[in-house]
Design an enzyme around this catalytic site. Structure first.
Site, PDB file in Angstrom:
ATOM      1  NE  ARG A 184       7.668  -2.201   6.398  1.00  0.00           N
ATOM      2  CZ  ARG A 184       6.332  -2.186   6.511  1.00  0.00           C
ATOM      3  NH1 ARG A 184       5.602  -1.641   5.554  1.00  0.00           N
ATOM      4  NH2 ARG A 184       5.745  -2.691   7.564  1.00  0.00           N
ATOM      5  NE  ARG A 215       1.807  -4.969  11.083  1.00  0.00           N
ATOM      6  CZ  ARG A 215       2.877  -4.734  10.330  1.00  0.00           C
ATOM      7  NH1 ARG A 215       4.081  -5.117  10.747  1.00  0.00           N
ATOM      8  NH2 ARG A 215       2.760  -4.106   9.187  1.00  0.00           N
ATOM      9  NE  ARG A 273       5.676  -0.183  10.107  1.00  0.00           N
ATOM     10  CZ  ARG A 273       4.560  -0.246   9.376  1.00  0.00           C
ATOM     11  NH1 ARG A 273       4.499   0.386   8.216  1.00  0.00           N
ATOM     12  NH2 ARG A 273       3.516  -0.917   9.780  1.00  0.00           N
ATOM     13  NE  ARG A 290      -5.382  -0.879   9.184  1.00  0.00           N
ATOM     14  CZ  ARG A 290      -4.106  -1.058   8.920  1.00  0.00           C
ATOM     15  NH1 ARG A 290      -3.576  -2.235   9.019  1.00  0.00           N
ATOM     16  NH2 ARG A 290      -3.354  -0.063   8.593  1.00  0.00           N
ATOM     17  CE  LYS A 296      -2.048  -1.139   3.893  1.00  0.00           C
ATOM     18  NZ  LYS A 296      -1.368  -2.417   4.181  1.00  0.00           N
TER      19      LYS A 296
HETATM   20  P1  AP5 Z   1       4.805  -1.531   1.963  1.00  0.00           P
HETATM   21  O1  AP5 Z   1       4.483  -0.766   0.750  1.00  0.00           O
HETATM   22  O2  AP5 Z   1       5.493  -0.841   3.071  1.00  0.00           O
HETATM   23  O3  AP5 Z   1       3.498  -2.327   2.473  1.00  0.00           O
HETATM   24  P2  AP5 Z   1       2.185  -1.810   3.189  1.00  0.00           P
HETATM   25  O4  AP5 Z   1       1.039  -2.483   2.529  1.00  0.00           O
HETATM   26  O5  AP5 Z   1       2.174  -0.328   3.270  1.00  0.00           O
HETATM   27  O6  AP5 Z   1       2.396  -2.489   4.587  1.00  0.00           O
HETATM   28  P3  AP5 Z   1       2.248  -1.890   6.065  1.00  0.00           P
HETATM   29  O7  AP5 Z   1       3.058  -2.775   6.962  1.00  0.00           O
HETATM   30  O8  AP5 Z   1       2.511  -0.437   6.104  1.00  0.00           O
HETATM   31  O9  AP5 Z   1       0.738  -2.162   6.310  1.00  0.00           O
HETATM   32  P4  AP5 Z   1       0.004  -2.211   7.649  1.00  0.00           P
HETATM   33  O10 AP5 Z   1      -1.387  -2.095   7.163  1.00  0.00           O
HETATM   34  O11 AP5 Z   1       0.292  -3.365   8.500  1.00  0.00           O
HETATM   35  O12 AP5 Z   1       0.644  -0.998   8.460  1.00  0.00           O
HETATM   36  P5  AP5 Z   1       0.147   0.463   8.784  1.00  0.00           P
HETATM   37  O13 AP5 Z   1       1.316   1.324   8.849  1.00  0.00           O
HETATM   38  O14 AP5 Z   1      -0.989   0.831   7.932  1.00  0.00           O
HETATM   39  O15 AP5 Z   1       5.694  -2.798   1.485  1.00  0.00           O
HETATM   40  C1  AP5 Z   1       6.193  -3.737   2.428  1.00  0.00           C
HETATM   41  C2  AP5 Z   1       7.584  -4.235   1.976  1.00  0.00           C
HETATM   42  O16 AP5 Z   1       7.434  -4.983   0.771  1.00  0.00           O
HETATM   43  C3  AP5 Z   1       8.565  -3.098   1.649  1.00  0.00           C
HETATM   44  O17 AP5 Z   1       9.859  -3.492   2.029  1.00  0.00           O
HETATM   45  C4  AP5 Z   1       8.468  -2.970   0.111  1.00  0.00           C
HETATM   46  O18 AP5 Z   1       9.671  -2.508  -0.462  1.00  0.00           O
HETATM   47  C5  AP5 Z   1       8.177  -4.405  -0.309  1.00  0.00           C
HETATM   48  N1  AP5 Z   1       7.308  -4.493  -1.491  1.00  0.00           N
HETATM   49  C6  AP5 Z   1       6.245  -3.685  -1.791  1.00  0.00           C
HETATM   50  N2  AP5 Z   1       5.673  -4.084  -2.957  1.00  0.00           N
HETATM   51  C7  AP5 Z   1       6.384  -5.180  -3.385  1.00  0.00           C
HETATM   52  C8  AP5 Z   1       6.285  -6.037  -4.530  1.00  0.00           C
HETATM   53  N3  AP5 Z   1       5.336  -5.851  -5.466  1.00  0.00           N
HETATM   54  N4  AP5 Z   1       7.176  -7.055  -4.628  1.00  0.00           N
HETATM   55  C9  AP5 Z   1       8.145  -7.244  -3.682  1.00  0.00           C
HETATM   56  N5  AP5 Z   1       8.284  -6.457  -2.587  1.00  0.00           N
HETATM   57  C10 AP5 Z   1       7.421  -5.444  -2.444  1.00  0.00           C
HETATM   58  O19 AP5 Z   1      -0.428   0.247  10.270  1.00  0.00           O
HETATM   59  C11 AP5 Z   1       0.439  -0.081  11.345  1.00  0.00           C
HETATM   60  C12 AP5 Z   1      -0.349  -0.265  12.622  1.00  0.00           C
HETATM   61  O20 AP5 Z   1      -1.014   0.973  12.956  1.00  0.00           O
HETATM   62  C13 AP5 Z   1      -1.488  -1.307  12.561  1.00  0.00           C
HETATM   63  O21 AP5 Z   1      -1.021  -2.610  12.837  1.00  0.00           O
HETATM   64  C14 AP5 Z   1      -2.429  -0.779  13.644  1.00  0.00           C
HETATM   65  O22 AP5 Z   1      -1.974  -1.124  14.926  1.00  0.00           O
HETATM   66  C15 AP5 Z   1      -2.314   0.740  13.485  1.00  0.00           C
HETATM   67  N6  AP5 Z   1      -3.319   1.240  12.526  1.00  0.00           N
HETATM   68  C16 AP5 Z   1      -3.080   1.782  11.299  1.00  0.00           C
HETATM   69  N7  AP5 Z   1      -4.240   2.090  10.683  1.00  0.00           N
HETATM   70  C17 AP5 Z   1      -5.228   1.727  11.544  1.00  0.00           C
HETATM   71  C18 AP5 Z   1      -6.647   1.758  11.456  1.00  0.00           C
HETATM   72  N8  AP5 Z   1      -7.282   2.199  10.374  1.00  0.00           N
HETATM   73  N9  AP5 Z   1      -7.348   1.302  12.532  1.00  0.00           N
HETATM   74  C19 AP5 Z   1      -6.733   0.855  13.640  1.00  0.00           C
HETATM   75  N10 AP5 Z   1      -5.394   0.762  13.769  1.00  0.00           N
HETATM   76  C20 AP5 Z   1      -4.647   1.201  12.728  1.00  0.00           C
HETATM   77 MG    MG Z   2       2.191   1.109   4.827  1.00  0.00          MG
END
Ligand code: AP5
Ligand code: MG
Length: 212
Positions: free
Chosen positions: A128, A167, A156, A89, A13
């Site tokens: 990552r 997660r 992270r 979410r 994402k």
């Molecule tokens: P990346 O692009 O960073 O992936 P992402 O989908 O953004 O993953 P996140 O870990 O950020 O998602 P998340 O939903 O768990 O975390 P968030 O920060 O939203 O890519 C990942 C890796 O893969 C990178 O190294 C990249 O280079 C590689 N990659 C990407 N595309 C690729 C491809 N095509 N091929 C190969 N490699 C690839 O949330 C974190 C925490 O915050 C949650 O756990 C929760 O506690 C809280 N939180 C956030 N939003 C909410 C909400 N709405 N409600 C409640 N709690 C929330």
């Molecule tokens: Mg992200």
């Protein structure tokens, strides 16, 4: 354009959001990034969010809905449009978003749903790395920076294997009903996420160019 980008943790994402923002000039609203900024600034909300994020649990809906509503209410959004990343979410968040958008006289144009094999995600998250100065995300193997120096990058806190497992469980359980909520409105565009980063973006670009 007013957009959502959805997918499991590690689906790509954030990686795709950076490219979408560069090409289509929409405001990137990532709830995860907002929480991490609050944690870094040691605000009251940051301290609360950290207690959930470190365990791989979701931050309570009331808090998350509040920060999104506040951001969507800012003046720039009506001009630029937005790309929400990592929100909604839960079904409660999806309902709150519907209400917020109606109140602000905004409507969604599309939902990008990045589909990935869950078995590939642990490897993505454990590799990552994030550049300390720019905040740009890379991967040690799949997307290595040109001149990698270990001290310039960090990992992270919630990318530890135990936390990642929780997660994934939480997000798999909560995610499907939300996609269905938007699918019933005809907004969802499924994108195959198990391909090269640039190929994923080409598929998204095609969808968004048709939406404009
Ligand atoms: P990346 O692009 O960073 O992936 P992402 O989908 O953004 O993953 P996140 O870990 O950020 O998602 P998340 O939903 O768990 O975390 P968030 O920060 O939203 O890519 C990942 C890796 O893969 C990178 O190294 C990249 O280079 C590689 N990659 C990407 N595309 C690729 C491809 N095509 N091929 C190969 N490699 C690839 O949330 C974190 C925490 O915050 C949650 O756990 C929760 O506690 C809280 N939180 C956030 N939003 C909410 C909400 N709405 N409600 C409640 N709690 C929330
Ligand atoms: Mg992200």
């Amino acid at each position: 354009m007013n957009l959502l980008i959805m997918g499991l943790p590690g689906a790509g994402k954030g990686t795709q959001a950076a490219k979408i923002v560069e090409h289509f000039n929409v405001a990137h609203i990532s709830t995860g990034d907002m929480f991490r900024a609050a944690i870094a600034n040691q605000t009251e909300m940051g301290v609360l969010a950290k207690s959930y994020i470190d365990k791989g649990e979701l931050v309570p809906d009331q808090v998350t809905n509040g920060i999104v509503k506040e951001r969507l209410s800012q003046d720039d959004i009506k001009q630029t449009g937005f790309l929400l990343d990592g929100y909604p979410r839960t079904i409660e968040q999806a309902n709150a978003l519907d209400q917020t958008l109606a109140e602000l006289d905004l409507a969604l144009d599309g939902v990008i749903n990045i589909e990935v094999d869950p078995n590939s995600l642990l490897e993505r998250l454990s590799g990552r790395i994030i550049h300390r100065q720019t905040g740009e995300t890379f991967h040690k193997v799949f997307n290595p920076p040109a001149d990698y120096k270990e001290e310039d990058y960090y990992q992270r806190e919630d990318d530890k294997p135990e936390t990642v497992k929780r997660r994934l469980d939480v997000n798999i359980a909560q995610g499907q009903p939300i996609i269905e909520h938007y699918r019933s409105k005809g907004l969802v565009h499924d994108i195959q996420g198990n391909q090269d980063i640039n190929d994923v973006f080409s598929a998204i670009e095609k969808v968004l160019t048709n939406l404009k």
